[in-house]
Enzyme design. Structure first.
Site, PDB file in Angstrom:
ATOM      1  N   GLU A  68       0.811  -1.216   0.000  1.00 10.40           N
ATOM      2  CA  GLU A  68       0.000   0.000   0.000  1.00 10.40           C
ATOM      3  C   GLU A  68       0.845   1.267   0.000  1.00 10.40           C
ATOM      4  OE1 GLU A  68      -3.088  -0.036   2.907  1.00 10.40           O
ATOM      5  OE2 GLU A  68      -4.022  -1.830   2.094  1.00 10.40           O
TER       6      GLU A  68
ATOM      7  N   LYS B 232     -15.595  -1.041   3.354  1.00 13.72           N
ATOM      8  CA  LYS B 232     -14.983  -1.473   2.098  1.00 13.72           C
ATOM      9  C   LYS B 232     -16.080  -1.963   1.168  1.00 13.72           C
ATOM     10  CE  LYS B 232     -10.598  -2.949   4.216  1.00 13.72           C
ATOM     11  NZ  LYS B 232      -9.810  -4.122   4.661  1.00 13.72           N
TER      12      LYS B 232
END
Length: 437
Positions: A206, A341
């Site tokens: 990430e 999410k």
């Protein structure tokens, strides 16, 4: 002319930031308007997420998405034709109905979400308005506080350190752009510390720094404090620390214990809570995600009783963007925030409903990306459309991450004086009173 009706739906295989295939869907309306969505994918996934359909064949190490693409083009597309793109709820309801399973396992959540995302973008483009305005109306003007990864560990860095994310949150900045500038400065300071110690600077999934040469998990906390100070800020005043423990990754459900491999320690749930509590006492930690396993409700309750009034406690794997699991958390008084999410639940409508449920029950929504991301910026608009208040998309490096942060900067500019930025006030809704450092 009914230009707002769906003329065609087309899915294709594209690739995410981990070089894995993913699903992209285009929806074209009768007036020629196009909407596009690209589906993200996670590395550390919860047991209770909607099912991401992969091919399981030799190509792409089993991670191909040709089955999901076939389902879009052959099963979903014909049943979406001529639908009114302005009715997102009806489109998502039809997608759910066609699949017919509670976890979207027949057609795949990646097939369904791709269609849902493309439809909402087509609707926004039809009206020629930004997606956040299309979904949120005139009240959508709260910019999110950024939660930014500095060190990436756990499943995002081959488990060289147990804790998955070491992050910072700006707490003294009056605007998003000033807050993001602060975390960028901290990120660059952390790189300087790594280089000064002779450690190679590598990048995790990430965009965070790869934790080379750490002897303990606590070293990550010390490095964050050093980085904040080197950047010219005061830990606990200008920036706070956030952790994603991702504890389900090292939980033994048979023994009810947590194994910290880096330190060769095995902890009971009480000892795990004690360790996290000690960290909160000794470092300016203001947020912990998945401090206990998704299977350990008792441990999560113990952690909430210990820290729930002091810091933000986020459920990710525990809740999986699922209203019924969040409802259980509310009833048990477990955690005080929910990671949101889209691909954990599978449609835009269900995601928005989950955010609203979270807010209505006094929990804080934190809209999040996945470790396998793309240039798609839907979650940025979703966070602003729902006035969620917080956004977690990874680090300040890698273009699939900066694409999203840059989109917030553009929206901040477009909103001008009407933009609201909550800074550390975003945590007040959950009754959190931070320690002073």
């Amino acid at each position: 002319m009914e230009g707002f009706k769906i003329k065609s739906v087309k899915a294709r295989q594209v690739f995410d930031s981990r070089a894995n295939p993913t699903v992209e869907v285009d929806i074209t309306l009768k007036d020629g308007t196009v909407g596009r969505g690209i589906v993200p994918s996670g590395a550390s996934t919860g047991l209770f997420e909607a099912v991401e359909l992969r091919d399981g064949e030799e190509t792409f190490d089993g991670k191909g998405v040709s089955k999901a693409i076939h389902h879009v083009n052959e099963q979903l597309a014909p049943l979406l034709l001529d639908m009114d793109v302005r009715d997102q709820k009806a489109i998502d309801s039809r997608l759910i109905e066609i699949d017919g399973t509670p976890n979207k396992s027949r057609l795949g959540a990646n097939a369904i979400l791709g269609c849902s995302m493309a439809a909402c973008w087509a609707g926004a483009n039809y009206y020629k308005v930004p997606l956040y305005r299309y979904l949120g109306g005139s009240a959508a003007n709260k910019l999110p506080v950024p939660m930014v990864q500095i060190i990436g560990g756990g499943a995002h860095a081959d488990n060289v350190i147990d804790i998955q994310d070491f992050l910072v949150i700006p707490t003294s900045a009056p605007t998003f752009s000033e807050g993001y500038e602060m975390v960028v400065n901290v990120y660059n300071a952390a790189k300087m510390i790594f280089k000064g110690a002779g450690k190679p600077v590598s990048i995790a999934d990430e965009g965070g720094l790869w934790p080379t040469g750490f002897q303990s998990n606590e070293e990550g906390l010390k490095l964050l404090c050093e980085s904040i100070e080197l950047a010219g800020y005061t830990p606990g005043q200008d920036l706070g620390i956030a952790l994603d423990i991702a504890s389900s990754e090292f939980y033994d459900p048979e023994r009810g214990t947590y194994r910290l491999e880096l330190e060769k320690k095995t902890l009971t749930k009480e000892e795990m809570v004690g360790m996290l509590s000690d960290w909160v006492d000794n470092y300016p930690i203001i947020s912990i995600e998945d401090g206990m396993s998704e299977l350990d409700w008792e441990g999560n309750l113990l952690l909430t009783q210990k820290l729930g009034k002091k810091i933000q406690l986020i459920g990710d794997d525990l809740f999986t963007t699922n209203i019924e699991r969040i409802r259980k958390g509310v009833e048990m008084k477990v955690d005080n925030a929910v990671l949101i999410k889209m691909n954990q639940i599978g449609t835009i409508t269900e995601t928005i409903e989950t955010i609203e449920f979270t807010q209505n029950h006094g929990y804080l929504p934190v809209v999040s990306a996945r470790s396998g991301e793309t240039e798609d910026c839907t979650i940025v608009h979703l966070a602003i459309a729902t006035n969620a208040g917080q956004l977690k998309v990874g680090s300040a490096a890698r273009s699939e991450r900066t694409a999203k942060w840059n989109e917030v900067l553009r929206i901040e500019e477009a909103l001008g004086s009407s933009a609201r930025y909550p800074s550390k006030g975003v945590f007040a809704a959950a009754g959190i009173q931070f320690n002073q450092y």
